[in-house]
Design a protein around this motif. Sequence first.
Motif, PDB file in Angstrom:
ATOM      1  N   ARG A  77     -18.004 -25.906  -2.681  1.00 56.96           N
ATOM      2  CA  ARG A  77     -18.059 -24.575  -3.338  1.00 56.96           C
ATOM      3  C   ARG A  77     -17.550 -23.373  -2.585  1.00 56.96           C
ATOM      4  NH1 ARG A  77     -23.651 -25.577  -5.064  1.00 56.96           N
ATOM      5  NH2 ARG A  77     -23.703 -26.732  -7.121  1.00 56.96           N
ATOM      6  N   GLN A  78     -18.114 -23.402  -1.425  1.00 60.03           N
ATOM      7  CA  GLN A  78     -17.679 -22.384  -0.375  1.00 60.03           C
ATOM      8  C   GLN A  78     -16.307 -22.314  -0.397  1.00 60.03           C
ATOM      9  OE1 GLN A  78     -20.124 -23.456   2.847  1.00 60.03           O
ATOM     10  NE2 GLN A  78     -21.820 -21.974   2.300  1.00 60.03           N
ATOM     11  N   MET A  79     -15.672 -23.330   0.132  1.00 62.17           N
ATOM     12  CA  MET A  79     -14.242 -23.458   0.278  1.00 62.17           C
ATOM     13  C   MET A  79     -13.198 -23.202  -0.848  1.00 62.17           C
ATOM     14  SD  MET A  79     -11.732 -23.788   2.435  1.00 62.17           S
ATOM     15  CE  MET A  79     -12.413 -24.655   3.905  1.00 62.17           C
ATOM     16  N   THR A  80     -13.691 -23.781  -1.999  1.00 60.74           N
ATOM     17  CA  THR A  80     -13.003 -23.445  -3.278  1.00 60.74           C
ATOM     18  C   THR A  80     -12.896 -22.121  -3.641  1.00 60.74           C
ATOM     19  OG1 THR A  80     -13.456 -25.855  -3.854  1.00 60.74           O
ATOM     20  CG2 THR A  80     -12.629 -24.330  -5.629  1.00 60.74           C
ATOM     21  N   ARG A  81     -14.102 -21.391  -3.316  1.00 60.65           N
ATOM     22  CA  ARG A  81     -14.218 -19.904  -3.857  1.00 60.65           C
ATOM     23  C   ARG A  81     -13.283 -19.242  -2.974  1.00 60.65           C
ATOM     24  NH1 ARG A  81     -19.985 -20.809  -5.060  1.00 60.65           N
ATOM     25  NH2 ARG A  81     -20.474 -20.468  -2.892  1.00 60.65           N
ATOM     26  N   HIS A  82     -13.246 -19.735  -1.581  1.00 66.10           N
ATOM     27  CA  HIS A  82     -12.512 -18.901  -0.539  1.00 66.10           C
ATOM     28  C   HIS A  82     -10.990 -18.875  -1.101  1.00 66.10           C
ATOM     29  CE1 HIS A  82     -11.030 -17.455   3.363  1.00 66.10           C
ATOM     30  NE2 HIS A  82     -10.341 -18.786   3.231  1.00 66.10           N
ATOM     31  N   LEU A  83     -10.306 -20.085  -1.300  1.00 66.79           N
ATOM     32  CA  LEU A  83      -9.276 -20.230  -1.927  1.00 66.79           C
ATOM     33  C   LEU A  83      -8.984 -19.399  -2.989  1.00 66.79           C
ATOM     34  CD1 LEU A  83      -8.955 -24.184  -1.432  1.00 66.79           C
ATOM     35  CD2 LEU A  83      -7.875 -22.397   0.102  1.00 66.79           C
ATOM     36  N   VAL A  84      -9.829 -19.238  -4.027  1.00 63.18           N
ATOM     37  CA  VAL A  84      -9.610 -18.538  -5.168  1.00 63.18           C
ATOM     38  C   VAL A  84      -9.408 -17.098  -4.845  1.00 63.18           C
ATOM     39  CG1 VAL A  84     -10.762 -17.691  -7.449  1.00 63.18           C
ATOM     40  CG2 VAL A  84     -10.776 -20.142  -6.628  1.00 63.18           C
ATOM     41  N   GLU A  85     -10.543 -16.754  -3.696  1.00 66.00           N
ATOM     42  CA  GLU A  85     -10.501 -15.088  -3.384  1.00 66.00           C
ATOM     43  C   GLU A  85      -9.430 -15.018  -2.751  1.00 66.00           C
ATOM     44  OE1 GLU A  85     -14.128 -15.305  -1.317  1.00 66.00           O
ATOM     45  OE2 GLU A  85     -15.272 -15.190  -3.078  1.00 66.00           O
ATOM     46  N   ALA A 101     -15.256 -28.940  -8.572  1.00 68.94           N
ATOM     47  CA  ALA A 101     -15.243 -28.670 -10.193  1.00 68.94           C
ATOM     48  C   ALA A 101     -15.904 -27.494 -10.476  1.00 68.94           C
ATOM     49  CB  ALA A 101     -15.329 -30.033 -10.932  1.00 68.94           C
ATOM     50  N   ASP A 102     -17.119 -27.290  -9.702  1.00 70.58           N
ATOM     51  CA  ASP A 102     -18.169 -26.132 -10.093  1.00 70.58           C
ATOM     52  C   ASP A 102     -17.369 -25.078 -10.227  1.00 70.58           C
ATOM     53  OD1 ASP A 102     -20.133 -28.050 -10.245  1.00 70.58           O
ATOM     54  OD2 ASP A 102     -20.786 -27.711  -8.358  1.00 70.58           O
ATOM     55  N   VAL A 103     -16.568 -24.669  -9.424  1.00 72.36           N
ATOM     56  CA  VAL A 103     -15.999 -23.216  -9.113  1.00 72.36           C
ATOM     57  C   VAL A 103     -14.501 -23.292  -9.977  1.00 72.36           C
ATOM     58  CG1 VAL A 103     -14.620 -21.874  -7.592  1.00 72.36           C
ATOM     59  CG2 VAL A 103     -16.725 -23.167  -6.926  1.00 72.36           C
ATOM     60  N   LEU A 104     -13.981 -24.279 -10.089  1.00 77.12           N
ATOM     61  CA  LEU A 104     -12.685 -24.118 -11.019  1.00 77.12           C
ATOM     62  C   LEU A 104     -12.912 -24.707 -12.464  1.00 77.12           C
ATOM     63  CD1 LEU A 104      -9.887 -25.543  -8.378  1.00 77.12           C
ATOM     64  CD2 LEU A 104     -10.561 -23.386  -9.031  1.00 77.12           C
ATOM     65  N   ILE A 160     -31.599 -31.557   3.503  1.00 78.10           N
ATOM     66  CA  ILE A 160     -30.543 -31.019   3.198  1.00 78.10           C
ATOM     67  C   ILE A 160     -30.153 -29.722   4.001  1.00 78.10           C
ATOM     68  CG2 ILE A 160     -28.721 -30.277   1.349  1.00 78.10           C
ATOM     69  CD1 ILE A 160     -29.961 -33.022   1.015  1.00 78.10           C
ATOM     70  N   LEU A 161     -29.301 -29.756   4.860  1.00 76.23           N
ATOM     71  CA  LEU A 161     -28.998 -28.685   5.677  1.00 76.23           C
ATOM     72  C   LEU A 161     -27.633 -27.778   5.367  1.00 76.23           C
ATOM     73  CD1 LEU A 161     -29.579 -30.426   9.031  1.00 76.23           C
ATOM     74  CD2 LEU A 161     -31.031 -29.151   8.023  1.00 76.23           C
ATOM     75  N   PRO A 162     -27.631 -26.605   5.637  1.00 74.58           N
ATOM     76  CA  PRO A 162     -26.584 -25.598   5.037  1.00 74.58           C
ATOM     77  C   PRO A 162     -25.435 -25.676   5.697  1.00 74.58           C
ATOM     78  CG  PRO A 162     -28.034 -24.455   6.068  1.00 74.58           C
ATOM     79  CD  PRO A 162     -28.642 -25.753   6.007  1.00 74.58           C
ATOM     80  N   THR A 163     -24.267 -25.534   5.060  1.00 66.78           N
ATOM     81  CA  THR A 163     -22.773 -25.194   5.772  1.00 66.78           C
ATOM     82  C   THR A 163     -22.371 -24.052   5.863  1.00 66.78           C
ATOM     83  OG1 THR A 163     -22.015 -25.526   3.349  1.00 66.78           O
ATOM     84  CG2 THR A 163     -22.355 -27.679   4.663  1.00 66.78           C
ATOM     85  N   ARG A 164     -21.241 -23.933   6.497  1.00 68.87           N
ATOM     86  CA  ARG A 164     -20.846 -22.553   6.742  1.00 68.87           C
ATOM     87  C   ARG A 164     -19.324 -22.415   6.615  1.00 68.87           C
ATOM     88  NH1 ARG A 164     -20.163 -19.107  11.356  1.00 68.87           N
ATOM     89  NH2 ARG A 164     -21.040 -20.635  12.742  1.00 68.87           N
ATOM     90  N   LEU A 165     -18.693 -21.458   6.242  1.00 71.01           N
ATOM     91  CA  LEU A 165     -17.166 -21.517   5.888  1.00 71.01           C
ATOM     92  C   LEU A 165     -16.495 -20.807   7.301  1.00 71.01           C
ATOM     93  CD1 LEU A 165     -14.287 -21.302   4.169  1.00 71.01           C
ATOM     94  CD2 LEU A 165     -15.150 -18.926   3.788  1.00 71.01           C
ATOM     95  N   ILE A 166     -15.639 -21.661   7.868  1.00 70.33           N
ATOM     96  CA  ILE A 166     -15.223 -21.099   9.033  1.00 70.33           C
ATOM     97  C   ILE A 166     -13.509 -20.680   8.954  1.00 70.33           C
ATOM     98  CG2 ILE A 166     -14.588 -21.671  11.405  1.00 70.33           C
ATOM     99  CD1 ILE A 166     -17.590 -21.401  10.923  1.00 70.33           C
ATOM    100  N   VAL A 167     -13.174 -19.611   8.901  1.00 69.12           N
ATOM    101  CA  VAL A 167     -11.936 -19.170   8.545  1.00 69.12           C
ATOM    102  C   VAL A 167     -10.944 -19.249   9.872  1.00 69.12           C
ATOM    103  CG1 VAL A 167     -10.458 -17.229   7.717  1.00 69.12           C
ATOM    104  CG2 VAL A 167     -12.804 -17.887   6.680  1.00 69.12           C
TER     105      VAL A 167
END
Length: 333
Positions: A173-181, A207-210, A322-329
Amino acid sequence: MVKRPTIHDVAAAAGVSRGTVSRVLNDDRYVSPAAHAAVRRAIAETGYIVNRNARSLVTQRTGSVVMVLSEPHEKVFEDPNYSTTIRTAIRRLGERDVSLVIMLAGDDGDRERVVRYVRGGHADGVLLMSTHAGDPMVDELESMRIPAVACGAVVGKENVIPYAAADDREGARQMTRHLVEQGRRKIATITGPMDTPGGIQRLEGFADVLGRKASRKLIEHGDWTQLSGESAMARLLERTPALDAVFVASDLMAAGALSTLRAAGRRVPDDVAVGGFDDSSVAATTHPPLTTIRQPLADVAEETVRLLLALIDGGGPVDPVILPTRLIVRESA
């Protein structure tokens, strides 16, 4: 010939009984701190080495854990994620004086060898990695009632085999939202194998995002290898030449996608933005450097080992971690 120091030598040097030394060696909690320190000091002074065969007769333990990698040999050595997990597991188990045995289970013959090894009583527990849904080996291990924990859920066995994992769905979701943004309007994805949790959950996050925009013609499947990323990207370009972004479910497959885009004359990120998943060593070496999702591989491995040791020590049921992930730009998206 120099005589090897014995448990009697340790007891004499520590000024305690042989039984006390034995209890310290077997991690018995009913030993005073002073006696424990004296025995450990005497072991160092005498150079005593534990006889694992004799110890296992008393403890009914082998002092080893088997890690089962359910992939063909070439995939294991290509993907840098495995080396991170293996190094962490070796270190964490070594702190408990437990050895790690690595076995590959990429085909039926390999799986039969794993089952024979475990059934023969050679391991105290099993660490499962990259296990695919429907793997008959998992049913065999389950019937043996040996402590087993998975690095990433085993699809269909989530309530049976405890596991530690990154939050694959939220990372996607984090990555797909970033691409949308970033203003991308026709976003495709290259998934992992759909009989693995990473393959399933990263597609679900996409799919959750799109929503309805996540059409079938914008979805291609890979098998975590760079070559599969190359071929999946080629199929996407042939089917949807106007796509302007792609979320690739692993860095290694993303490296393959970048290669195909370069060969097709597509500029990244000007024409097509590319996002990966893992933040492995691959991500910093691609051209351009890869925007990706960092999953805490070392922490996941730490938690997997912790859960397994808890089961081996006789603990009750353990909950998934379950451990969190992070967007790295970086520069690709």
